[in-house]
Design a protein around this motif. Structure first.
Motif, PDB file in Angstrom:
ATOM      1  N   VAL A 184       0.836  -1.200   0.000  1.00 54.94           N
ATOM      2  CA  VAL A 184       0.000   0.000   0.000  1.00 54.94           C
ATOM      3  C   VAL A 184       0.874   1.255   0.000  1.00 54.94           C
ATOM      4  O   VAL A 184       0.652   2.194  -0.780  1.00 54.94           O
ATOM      5  CB  VAL A 184      -0.950  -0.005   1.221  1.00 54.94           C
ATOM      6  CG1 VAL A 184      -1.701   1.323   1.329  1.00 54.94           C
ATOM      7  CG2 VAL A 184      -1.943  -1.154   1.121  1.00 54.94           C
ATOM      8  N   VAL A 185       1.879   1.272   0.872  1.00 55.18           N
ATOM      9  CA  VAL A 185       2.787   2.423   0.937  1.00 55.18           C
ATOM     10  C   VAL A 185       3.545   2.587  -0.379  1.00 55.18           C
ATOM     11  O   VAL A 185       3.690   3.704  -0.901  1.00 55.18           O
ATOM     12  CB  VAL A 185       3.765   2.270   2.118  1.00 55.18           C
ATOM     13  CG1 VAL A 185       4.801   3.383   2.106  1.00 55.18           C
ATOM     14  CG2 VAL A 185       3.005   2.276   3.443  1.00 55.18           C
ATOM     15  N   ALA A 186       4.036   1.464  -0.918  1.00 56.67           N
ATOM     16  CA  ALA A 186       4.789   1.523  -2.169  1.00 56.67           C
ATOM     17  C   ALA A 186       3.924   2.047  -3.312  1.00 56.67           C
ATOM     18  O   ALA A 186       4.398   2.800  -4.169  1.00 56.67           O
ATOM     19  CB  ALA A 186       5.335   0.134  -2.513  1.00 56.67           C
ATOM     20  N   HIS A 187       2.650   1.664  -3.330  1.00 52.17           N
ATOM     21  CA  HIS A 187       1.744   2.137  -4.374  1.00 52.17           C
ATOM     22  C   HIS A 187       1.538   3.647  -4.271  1.00 52.17           C
ATOM     23  O   HIS A 187       1.386   4.338  -5.283  1.00 52.17           O
ATOM     24  CB  HIS A 187       0.407   1.405  -4.264  1.00 52.17           C
ATOM     25  CG  HIS A 187      -0.447   1.539  -5.489  1.00 52.17           C
ATOM     26  ND1 HIS A 187      -1.749   1.109  -5.524  1.00 52.17           N
ATOM     27  CD2 HIS A 187      -0.194   2.062  -6.703  1.00 52.17           C
ATOM     28  CE1 HIS A 187      -2.257   1.368  -6.726  1.00 52.17           C
ATOM     29  NE2 HIS A 187      -1.330   1.941  -7.457  1.00 52.17           N
ATOM     30  N   ARG A 188       1.571   4.156  -3.063  1.00 57.38           N
ATOM     31  CA  ARG A 188       1.383   5.591  -2.868  1.00 57.38           C
ATOM     32  C   ARG A 188       2.631   6.391  -3.251  1.00 57.38           C
ATOM     33  O   ARG A 188       2.550   7.390  -3.974  1.00 57.38           O
ATOM     34  CB  ARG A 188       1.011   5.868  -1.398  1.00 57.38           C
ATOM     35  CG  ARG A 188       0.935   7.353  -1.034  1.00 57.38           C
ATOM     36  CD  ARG A 188      -0.200   8.056  -1.735  1.00 57.38           C
ATOM     37  NE  ARG A 188      -0.162   9.507  -1.509  1.00 57.38           N
ATOM     38  CZ  ARG A 188      -1.072  10.344  -1.972  1.00 57.38           C
ATOM     39  NH1 ARG A 188      -2.104   9.892  -2.667  1.00 57.38           N
ATOM     40  NH2 ARG A 188      -0.965  11.643  -1.743  1.00 57.38           N
TER      41      ARG A 188
END
Length: 367
Positions: A58-62
């Motif tokens: 999720v963090v990487a996608h952001r």
């Protein structure tokens, strides 16, 4: 349904499991656990690993690549360093080689295990795994330099007997490790960021996830907090079950270094799962970022932390590798260079790295 929508309810398993695993850590910390309690903690550890991978994605996608890989690698390594220092402070002379064993295990697992699995998955998906040789080659050169300065040279220096650094040598190694790590992060995230971005193979996104809407800033911050909670739980629960692992290793008549290998395998499980999932989505470069980034962070942050902790830690600090491990390290560097330079890899290269990891694990059990 989007990732953030699935995660938003408080009853979502990716929210509940890290909290439960953290509670298990608090309840089990510093206690001699019976068998059933060890099994429950191990179950919480496995759940925390899966939750950590979810929140890291999720963090990487952001934030995008290569920042996403950097977040997971640094977060895991910082907590791993805290675990090593804690165990060394509690263990006395019997943990003199713990930092060396754990760091070297991390290097072998990342550079052979994670890289090998990622290349196998990528090659199975597209026949040939494609990545950026410029970025991966720079990362590999940094790993090789850090490993040689910190783990090989202590075996040959003469200022102190045994595979130890003198105070001045340890200080130099710590400063050099921090400087190289900082330089690598600057190159990876600012100066030459394009070298670390996934290569467009023209095969299209895997599963449509690359075109999904990025999570909101609030959702990413929540996932970042839950990622840290999950990682603390992973490393802490690994420490909680380590006495049981130590007793099992001793009862089996295995070398003490096996304990460090097992703990490293547990701690690196989030990166391994995240790297394999990235390779399945045809993002092998992201997998390599995770692998080499974790190896660089493991050495570049652990050695300075151990150098600082040595001020109050009693007993020797053994950092130098033995002959068998130096041969395995040299072979890993040579094979990795031959794998990275073309920017393309087949099943064969992935299999070679897996065999190198298997050789390391086998020789750790039967030196």
């Amino acid at each position: 349904m989007s990732t953030t929508a699935r995660r938003s309810p408080l009853t979502d398993w990716t929210v509940v499991v890290p909290v439960v695993a953290l509670v298990a850590l608090v309840l089990s910390w510093g206690r001699d656990l019976p068998g059933f309690a060890v099994a429950l903690v191990a179950l919480c550890l496995a759940g925390a690993v899966l939750a950590a991978v979810h929140h890291a994605e999720v963090v990487a996608h952001r934030v995008g690549e290569p920042f996403g890989s950097l977040v997971l690698a640094v977060a895991v390594t910082v907590i791993e360093v805290a675990l090593i220092v804690t165990l060394m402070a509690d263990g006395g002379d019997k943990t003199a080689s713990l930092a060396r064993d754990t760091v070297f295990a991390a290097v072998m697992i990342t550079c052979n295990g994670i890289v090998g699995l990622s290349l196998l998955v990528g090659a199975l998906r597209n026949r040939v795994a494609v990545f950026n040789p410029e970025g991966s080659g720079a990362a590999l050169a940094t790993v090789a330099t850090l490993a040689t300065l910190s783990l090989v040279l202590p075996t040959f220096t003469t200022s102190k007997p045994g595979p130890e650094f003198s105070t001045a040598q340890l200080t130099f190694a710590a400063v050099a490790s921090l400087a190289l790590y900082g330089l690598f992060v600057a190159v990876q995230t600012v100066r030459h960021r394009s070298y670390f971005l996934p290569v467009d193979t023209g095969q299209g996104p895997g599963g449509g996830e690359e075109h999904a809407e990025p999570p909101t800033a609030r959702a990413a911050l929540i996932s970042l907090g839950l990622l840290l909670i999950a990682l603390v739980a992973v490393v802490g629960d690994a420490k909680a079950v380590s006495p049981t692992i130590e007793r099992a290793v001793a009862a089996a008549g295995l070398p003490q270094a096996v304990v460090g290998v097992i703990i490293a395998l547990l701690v690196l499980a989030p990166e391994t799962l995240a790297a394999v999932r990235a390779a399945r989505r045809d993002r092998v470069q992201t997998s390599l970022n995770l692998a080499y980034g974790s190896a660089i962070a493991s050495i570049g942050l652990t050695i300075p932390a151990i150098a600082l902790a040595s001020i109050w830690l009693s007993g020797p600090l053994l950092l130098g590798l033995g002959p068998i491990h130096m041969v395995l390290l040299a072979l890993t560097v040579v094979v990795s260079a031959l794998t990275i330079v073309p920017g393309r890899a087949t099943l064969l290269q992935g299999g070679v790295h897996i065999v190198l990891l298997a050789a390391y694990l086998f020789l750790a059990v039967s030196p």
